[in-house]
Design a protein around this motif. Structure first.
Motif, mmCIF file in Angstrom:
data_model
loop_
_atom_site.group_PDB
_atom_site.id
_atom_site.type_symbol
_atom_site.label_atom_id
_atom_site.label_comp_id
_atom_site.label_asym_id
_atom_site.label_seq_id
_atom_site.Cartn_x
_atom_site.Cartn_y
_atom_site.Cartn_z
ATOM 1 N N LEU B 195 114.884 38.147 89.355
ATOM 2 C CA LEU B 195 115.236 37.101 88.404
ATOM 3 C C LEU B 195 115.961 35.957 89.123
ATOM 4 O O LEU B 195 116.768 36.194 90.020
ATOM 5 C CB LEU B 195 116.145 37.707 87.326
ATOM 6 C CG LEU B 195 116.108 37.102 85.940
ATOM 7 C CD1 LEU B 195 114.704 37.061 85.390
ATOM 8 C CD2 LEU B 195 116.983 37.917 84.989
ATOM 9 N N ILE B 196 115.608 34.740 88.711
ATOM 10 C CA ILE B 196 116.248 33.548 89.288
ATOM 11 C C ILE B 196 116.860 32.784 88.123
ATOM 12 O O ILE B 196 116.179 32.531 87.134
ATOM 13 C CB ILE B 196 115.191 32.659 89.966
ATOM 14 C CG1 ILE B 196 114.525 33.414 91.114
ATOM 15 C CG2 ILE B 196 115.777 31.348 90.460
ATOM 16 C CD1 ILE B 196 113.100 33.003 91.338
ATOM 17 N N GLN B 197 118.129 32.435 88.260
ATOM 18 C CA GLN B 197 118.755 31.666 87.191
ATOM 19 C C GLN B 197 118.921 30.222 87.639
ATOM 20 O O GLN B 197 119.490 29.952 88.706
ATOM 21 C CB GLN B 197 120.118 32.270 86.838
ATOM 22 C CG GLN B 197 120.726 31.621 85.609
ATOM 23 C CD GLN B 197 122.137 32.113 85.327
ATOM 24 O OE1 GLN B 197 122.716 32.847 86.122
ATOM 25 N NE2 GLN B 197 122.684 31.703 84.203
ATOM 26 N N VAL B 212 121.008 40.471 87.802
ATOM 27 C CA VAL B 212 121.128 39.056 87.397
ATOM 28 C C VAL B 212 121.247 38.966 85.881
ATOM 29 O O VAL B 212 122.076 38.216 85.347
ATOM 30 C CB VAL B 212 119.922 38.235 87.918
ATOM 31 C CG1 VAL B 212 119.999 36.794 87.433
ATOM 32 C CG2 VAL B 212 119.873 38.269 89.438
ATOM 33 N N ALA B 213 120.422 39.762 85.180
ATOM 34 C CA ALA B 213 120.459 39.696 83.713
ATOM 35 C C ALA B 213 121.830 40.121 83.193
ATOM 36 O O ALA B 213 122.370 39.501 82.294
ATOM 37 C CB ALA B 213 119.372 40.590 83.125
ATOM 38 N N TYR B 217 124.268 37.942 80.898
ATOM 39 C CA TYR B 217 124.776 38.432 79.609
ATOM 40 C C TYR B 217 126.294 38.360 79.579
ATOM 41 O O TYR B 217 126.893 37.888 78.609
ATOM 42 C CB TYR B 217 124.343 39.881 79.386
ATOM 43 C CG TYR B 217 122.964 40.037 78.773
ATOM 44 C CD1 TYR B 217 122.673 39.505 77.518
ATOM 45 C CD2 TYR B 217 121.965 40.745 79.423
ATOM 46 C CE1 TYR B 217 121.420 39.658 76.948
ATOM 47 C CE2 TYR B 217 120.700 40.919 78.858
ATOM 48 C CZ TYR B 217 120.445 40.373 77.620
ATOM 49 O OH TYR B 217 119.226 40.528 77.045
ATOM 50 N N VAL B 218 126.932 38.837 80.647
ATOM 51 C CA VAL B 218 128.399 38.850 80.686
ATOM 52 C C VAL B 218 128.928 37.417 80.605
ATOM 53 O O VAL B 218 129.855 37.108 79.863
ATOM 54 C CB VAL B 218 128.892 39.558 81.971
ATOM 55 C CG1 VAL B 218 130.393 39.362 82.145
ATOM 56 C CG2 VAL B 218 128.566 41.043 81.889
ATOM 57 N N ASN B 219 128.266 36.542 81.341
ATOM 58 C CA ASN B 219 128.654 35.131 81.353
ATOM 59 C C ASN B 219 128.548 34.506 79.963
ATOM 60 O O ASN B 219 129.361 33.686 79.555
ATOM 61 C CB ASN B 219 127.738 34.389 82.325
ATOM 62 C CG ASN B 219 128.509 33.354 83.082
ATOM 63 O OD1 ASN B 219 129.732 33.313 82.995
ATOM 64 N ND2 ASN B 219 127.808 32.520 83.806
ATOM 65 N N ASN B 220 127.512 34.921 79.226
ATOM 66 C CA ASN B 220 127.308 34.379 77.883
ATOM 67 C C ASN B 220 128.056 35.186 76.826
ATOM 68 O O ASN B 220 127.853 35.007 75.645
ATOM 69 C CB ASN B 220 125.814 34.399 77.513
ATOM 70 C CG ASN B 220 125.024 33.451 78.363
ATOM 71 O OD1 ASN B 220 125.592 32.603 79.036
ATOM 72 N ND2 ASN B 220 123.711 33.592 78.354
#
Lengths: 225, 342
Positions: B195-197, B212-213, B217-220
């Motif tokens: 995954l690339i953000q 990455v996911a 998620y934690v960030n959001n």
């Protein structure tokens, strides 16, 4: 119906047909380039093509007559090439009609190419289709309705030509006397019966052309899917 | 392997990307609208810009789109309206040069269940049907690197999971690499291994999709989705449920056909999980998994618990009040009851 009227009618249809076909052959590649061109000369090119829409046909006729004259280099070149003069000849009238009806054929084609370019062509590029295959197998088949519209408009518009033909073709029976000029002759000589007859035929043909045009327009493929 | 260096001035920011993608089957690109995702894809495929791009160690930036060995499916990609569904598929197979996979038209039609649509006029298709046909057409272009921009946004979740599973299977069987852009993390997490953000034209995170996911998620301040791999034991015709066994585990779950038919992985939202330290009665006949609490983090005044189920991960959320009263510790054995599976 007078024999001269039949001749004029046949000549008009021949003129409109030849003009529309020649214009299609010229306009399809040019419209393709123009639809994708985004350079700074775009408005100038578009204006140049649209000029016959706003100019009086007599103005076009005047300059073409000057061009065709034996004193002009182009007129001399044509004489050297064919041994005939362009002024007051059927070929001359065809050349005049090409200028006169140019925007009517070019504009539907440019619009058609633009519509196809924006959506389908890009999808085909992304799929990895070569330039040639895209043009032949995708763009041209999708352009069919626009080609039909362009032909019908070019044909119908040439049918009604008067001022330009009179200027560069004169009024020579079987050579340059088209229906609109024959009609003018009948009215001048107060032969209203013949004028009515000719007018009705011209009305019917023009109407049929426009019906066909709108039929083509209706079948134009929309961007919306 | 893909290596690219892109710089392109966009309206509000610069797309400035230095990216190296080593072994991957399906890579996801995640980012908010207007973060440069679509432009990145257009640059890779050659629709935009002449940037430095290497595919399998070969420079391709000087090549036109049709010579790069890449197929891009642009967002809301149109079908060709002068052909029917079958015509669109046949057209692509016939006219796309340098096909590198021997994926046949029939295989694609079967895999994506397109048989009933073949004679249909493309204008009459629904959004979801159209996206399936467009994807089939993209596959038939026969390239080994396929880039998809929001390809399945019009499909409902069960069907979307099913198609994503088909895509994973095709990637493995025909050695096709996919890069998929989506604004749905759920979709990317389900199918991607990498995954690339992207944010404002820059790569801010890249790696295995689970990690990455989770970071996103934690960030959001959201709880991640749990995905469980399983094997099917049997179908119980009397009750219409599948008996599943968690991969590399003896534990079983009882699941309705809907959730199983989408294939591969069981998708579990944190709201479906309730945990307890006491073993529920008759737990072997209900959807209860024995797991070990591996970590607990505060997210937006709630506690997010990470549970290990014989090597696989479940995420669930507890309110601060329940967490304080329950006295769970990392390393404890807990029982996770999973609801709404049958």
């Amino acid at each position: 119906m007078l024999q001269s009227d039949l001749t004029a009618l046949w000549l008009t249809i021949k003129l409109a047909f030849i003009t529309a076909i020649l214009l299609l052959a010229f306009c399809i590649p040019v419209a393709y380039k123009l639809a994708g061109y985004k350079g700074k000369f775009k408005p100038f090119l578009e204006a140049l093509i649209a000029m016959p829409l706003v100019l009086p046909p007599t103005l076009l006729g005047f300059y073409l007559l000057v061009l065709f004259s034996p004193t002009h280099a182009f007129g001399q070149f044509w004489f050297w090439l064919t041994g005939t003069q362009l002024a007051f000849s059927f070929q001359g009238v065809v050349i005049g009609s090409l200028f006169y009806s140019l925007p009517f054929v070019m504009q539907p084609l440019v619009a058609g190419f633009k519509q196809i370019n924006q959506t389908y062509n890009e999808a085909a590029i992304a799929l990895g289709l070569s330039h040639y295959k895209r043009f032949v197998y995708l763009i041209l088949p999708l352009l069919k309705p626009s080609i039909g519209s362009a032909f019908a408009l070019g044909f119908a518009h040439t049918l009604g030509e008067f001022g330009l033909v009179l200027m560069i073709g004169g009024n020579i029976q079987g050579q340059t006397q088209v229906v609109s000029i024959a009609l003018y002759d009948h009215v001048e000589s107060l032969n209203y019966a013949a004028a009515h007859q000719l007018s009705l035929i011209l009305l019917a043909i023009s109407f049929a052309c426009l019906v066909l045009l709108f039929k083509f327009n209706k079948s134009i493929v929309g961007v919306k899917q | 392997m893909i290596k690219l260096t892109l710089f392109k001035a966009l309206n509000n920011f610069n797309l400035d990307i230095n990216l190296q993608l080593e072994s991957f089957n399906i890579a996801g690109v995640f980012g908010p609208s207007g973060s440069g995702k679509s432009t990145l894809l257009r640059c890779i495929s050659g629709l935009e810009g002449k940037q430095s791009i290497y595919i399998n160690n070969q420079p391709v930036h000087h090549l036109p789109s049709d010579k790069r060995g890449v197929t891009l499916q642009v967002q809301s990609c149109p079908l060709f309206p002068h052909l029917d569904v079958a015509g669109n598929l046949a057209f692509t197979q016939k006219h796309c040069a340098n096909r590198q996979t021997d994926l046949s038209e029939q295989e694609v039609i079967t895999a994506l269940e397109l048989q009933p649509l073949l004679k249909r006029n493309v204008q009459s298709l629904s959004g979801g049907e159209r996206q399936r046909v467009v994807f089939a057409r993209t596959l038939l272009a026969g390239q080994k690197l396929i880039i998809l921009d929001e390809p399945f946004s019009a499909l409902d979740w069960p069907l979307r999971f099913k198609i994503l599973t088909t895509m994973s299977n095709l990637a493995a069987k025909f050695n096709i690499k996919f890069i998929i852009v989506s604004h749905s993390l759920k979709e990317l997490l389900f199918c991607c291994d990498t995954l690339i953000q992207l944010e404002k034209g820059k790569v801010i995170n890249q790696g295995p999709s689970g990690l990455v996911a989770k970071a996103i998620y934690v960030n959001n301040k959201q709880t991640p989705l749990s995905l469980l791999n399983y094997d099917i034991i049997k179908f119980d015709e009397k009750y219409g449920v599948y008996h599943l066994q968690i991969k590399q585990s003896e534990q079983q779950l009882f699941v309705s056909p809907n959730a199983v038919e989408q294939g591969g992985k069981l998708v579990i939202e944190s709201e479906q999980i309730a945990i307890s330290a006491i073993k529920p009665i008759h737990s072997e006949n209900t959807n209860v998994l024995v797991c070990i609490l591996t970590s607990a983090e505060v997210i937006d005044s709630n506690w997010q618990l990470t549970l290990n189920v014989d090597g696989q991960t479940l995420y669930c959320l507890l309110s601060a009040r329940v967490w304080d009263q329950s006295n769970y510790n990392v390393g404890d054995t807990l029982y996770a009851a999973i609801h709404n599976l049958e």
